[in-house]
Design an enzyme around this catalytic site. Structure first.
Site, mmCIF file in Angstrom:
data_model
loop_
_atom_site.group_PDB
_atom_site.id
_atom_site.type_symbol
_atom_site.label_atom_id
_atom_site.label_comp_id
_atom_site.label_asym_id
_atom_site.label_seq_id
_atom_site.Cartn_x
_atom_site.Cartn_y
_atom_site.Cartn_z
ATOM 1 N N VAL B 14 75.819 36.397 81.519
ATOM 2 C CA VAL B 14 74.836 35.331 81.289
ATOM 3 C C VAL B 14 75.298 34.392 80.176
ATOM 4 O O VAL B 14 75.187 33.169 80.282
ATOM 5 C CB VAL B 14 73.443 35.923 80.981
ATOM 6 N N GLY B 186 78.619 44.675 92.745
ATOM 7 C CA GLY B 186 78.333 44.202 91.390
ATOM 8 C C GLY B 186 76.867 43.916 91.149
ATOM 9 O O GLY B 186 76.494 43.342 90.124
ATOM 10 N N LYS B 204 59.516 43.224 83.279
ATOM 11 C CA LYS B 204 59.216 41.853 83.698
ATOM 12 C C LYS B 204 57.738 41.698 84.012
ATOM 13 O O LYS B 204 57.113 40.699 83.653
ATOM 14 C CB LYS B 204 60.065 41.482 84.914
#
Lengths: 429, 429
Positions: B14, B186, B204
């Site tokens: 990220v 992945g 979340k």
């Protein structure tokens, strides 16, 4: 306590819903934003009954009166049209008052002038409600994709047309019957042209495309086809291809410019577009980095559209109370760059439905025209058991660029056996 | 030209994608926001190769060094975890630097402290990237539904689990095989527990529920069940019911409090949830006025998550450049009110799969337990042709509240013929 006072011009479905949400959720809004939002004036040409007037608000019949009212800090325009509403926004901005509008028609036609005026006076124009009702798609494009390069914005932008298409499918009824039902259910106007001929979707697409691709695009440059000529037989044929029909507004970056249109698409039943039923809307964004995103919800109606108006009002109120009011850089409406349209759109597959007076040799003549344009037929089917004076053929063809298929259709339409023009649907793979 | 300089701590997928987007789209960002955004420092414990270091940036291995750098205006945290990242955010905010984080785990566990600290220093925390990758759902809840009362927020919040479930369905493979593939592709970590046991979705959901319902909710209060025990036979049984299986995080207002859980649901193939395939996420909002909205897109991956980080950076940079930096009123994390959970959840239908050693009288004994709890069986099916030591039954039951079905399952699980515990799926009508 900071207080912001809104004046609503055009006290119809959206205007009343807006006032209603503000009155019902005033405490919630205050707690979240730190601002007390009130409606202090409402305006409609026809008289507003005292019982319909928000508590503490004055009701007037001339927006000029409302604009003079020192108790109005923000002006909300939910009149519609491009006449009085244009004058109202001009006057409000010139007097230093921020505005919120739900008027796609006005922004599609006069957005350049209005955003320029807003910039001059350093004022915001809230316009989330102008596209896709309660779906916050304009804020998403402006804020959430600010770091990305968008490739496509497309979607189902007119709830009435979508309602008609899904009713035709789910109940096997003809277009006219579905339209009448939409009118009875209050989803379609007495004059439904704006919805079913695609202009409403076109105005919204114009705003979306300008936001996404940041340039000028007049609505007259958007090729627009509606659903008026879609028949039960088309829905039936679509089903046989495991597909259904949706009216789609689409603006897509191609190699040599933007491909933009409003038209009915034949979409796979497995697609997300097919899942959008009834009066709902859905907007798809495709970006280099974000990939494909979809935003779905109620595209019309007082509550959904009013919610979008109120979200804009809250944002403006917060800034107003903090003394930080300013014009947003809505680059799509402030840029003088014309969006370049693609002259040679990429090849896509097409569905053609021909309605003919049955006579010998029709298939051969049509197939010949198609072959002459170097187009390959993918499938051809004649509906059985139809009256001889109204026989339908459905032809699907392999991907070709639109101008090519249009030329072939022009020739086919000139044949004397054609009862009505060819219906053309884009097939989305 | 106004310039804002970002320092990125945690230079993994990220972090690198964030730097990459900023460098690639710097001109675009400047044109849209009026601010030049640069990455001036990057930090990772393991050495960063010069070729991987953004142009003009310094690479360090200790975040304390990066924090001291006078050329860093905003700190981006993409380290993950709750140890060093917590210290970093505390230190950055205390020094007056705004932060952007992609760390759901950190906010779910330490959100109260961090938002309080941010408020004290009047600084924003950007955290769009912490939930649902590139989908701007937190901004939507905070801004676009600010005038509405939300009733439900639920959705598919973990892309890895969704990838596994859709692979199991589309290819008819077993859970273990699908998990291995996700690891090879992945999409799943070597230790996949966080994804497949539901903790990632729970973190979340915790953030979403706090944003939507504006109160405290510790993750430990969220009942969490993963997909580790879903088998090919369940997908098969779901298909027979014209359904499929999805891991859903859900927080819903009921009469006497909030119903909140992460668990696998059996959802109709016709539903929008079923259309969400592969590593995508989708979040549904239901509000009094907005109705049902859905937001769909890539829920993970560097580009999507990096886009969300950059959108936060742009917002902060704009305010920083205008001298208008301030803490947002993230009421869900600033309120001291505990969200009240519902003690008696509303009845829903359930799917139970039992795996047993075959012997006479099993069906009778199970049916008796179910009847004793006043539960009605809707359907019962035994899979044919299975080895005698591992026979599966699938039972669907009519709506009952969860505690009732849990009590029945407790008894059933104690029977000696049970090979493994009952798998329980909520059936969504």
């Amino acid at each position: 306590m900071k207080r912001v006072r809104a004046g609503i011009v055009g006290f119809g479905t959206v205007g009343r819903a807006t006032a209603d949400i503000i009155s019902k959720h005033a405490d919630l809004i205050e707690q979240r934003s730190g601002v007390r939002l009130d409606v202090t004036a409402v305006c409609r040409r026809s008289a507003i009954q005292p019982k319909d007037t928000p508590k503490g608000a004055t009701a007037v019949s001339d927006w000029k009166q409302l604009l003079k009212d020192p108790n109005v800090d923000v002006v909300v325009e939910t009149m519609g049209g491009t006449g009085q509403s244009l004058q109202l926004l001009r006057a409000a901005l010139s007097q230093g008052k921020p505005v919120v509008t739900a008027n796609k028609n006005l922004l599609a036609e006069h957005g350049d002038e209005l955003f320029a005026l807003a910039a001059t006076h350093n004022l915001p124009i809230g316009f989330e409600a102008s596209v896709a009702g309660g779906i916050p798609i304009l804020r998403v494009i402006h804020e959430s994709t600010a770091g990305d390069k968008l490739r496509s914005v497309h979607g189902i932008l007119n709830g009435t047309a979508n309602y008609i298409l899904t009713e035709m499918e789910s109940r096997g009824i003809e277009f006219d019957e579905a339209l009448q039902e939409a009118q009875h259910a209050g989803f379609a106007e007495a004059d439904p042209a704006f919805d079913i001929d695609g202009q409403d979707a076109r105005d919204k697409l114009c705003i979306l495309a300008r936001m996404a691709f940041e340039g000028r695009l007049s609505v007259s440059r958007i090729p627009t086809y509606g659903i008026r000529h879609v028949r039960a037989i088309d829905i039936h044929s679509a089903n046989r291809l495991d597909s259904t029909i949706r009216l789609v507004g689409s603006a897509e970056h191609a190699e040599n410019g933007l491909e933009v249109s409003v038209r009915p698409w034949l979409v796979s039943r497995r697609s997300m577009l097919a899942k959008v039923e009834g009066v709902n809307n859905a907007v798809f964004l495709v970006g280099d980095k974000i990939g494909t995103q979809m935003f779905y919800g109620r595209g019309a109606g007082g509550d959904a559209t009013g919610s979008a108006v109120v979200s804009d009002l809250i944002e403006i109120s917060r800034d107003l109370a903090a003394g930080q009011l300013n014009a947003k850089n809505i680059s799509g409406f402030l840029s003088s760059r014309e969006l370049e349209l693609c002259a040679n759109p990429r090849p896509v597959a097409w569905y053609l439905r021909l309605t003919v007076k049955d006579q010998r040799g029709i298939v051969a003549r049509v197939a010949e025209v198609i072959a002459q344009h170097a187009i390959n037929i993918d499938s051809l089917e004649q509906e059985p058991h139809l009256p001889k004076d109204r026989v339908s053929f459905v032809i699907t063809i392999e991907p070709v660029s639109e101008p090519i298929i249009r030329r072939a259709i022009e020739t086919i339409n000139s044949f004397d056996f054609m009862v009505e023009p060819v219906l053309l649907l884009r097939i989305e793979e």
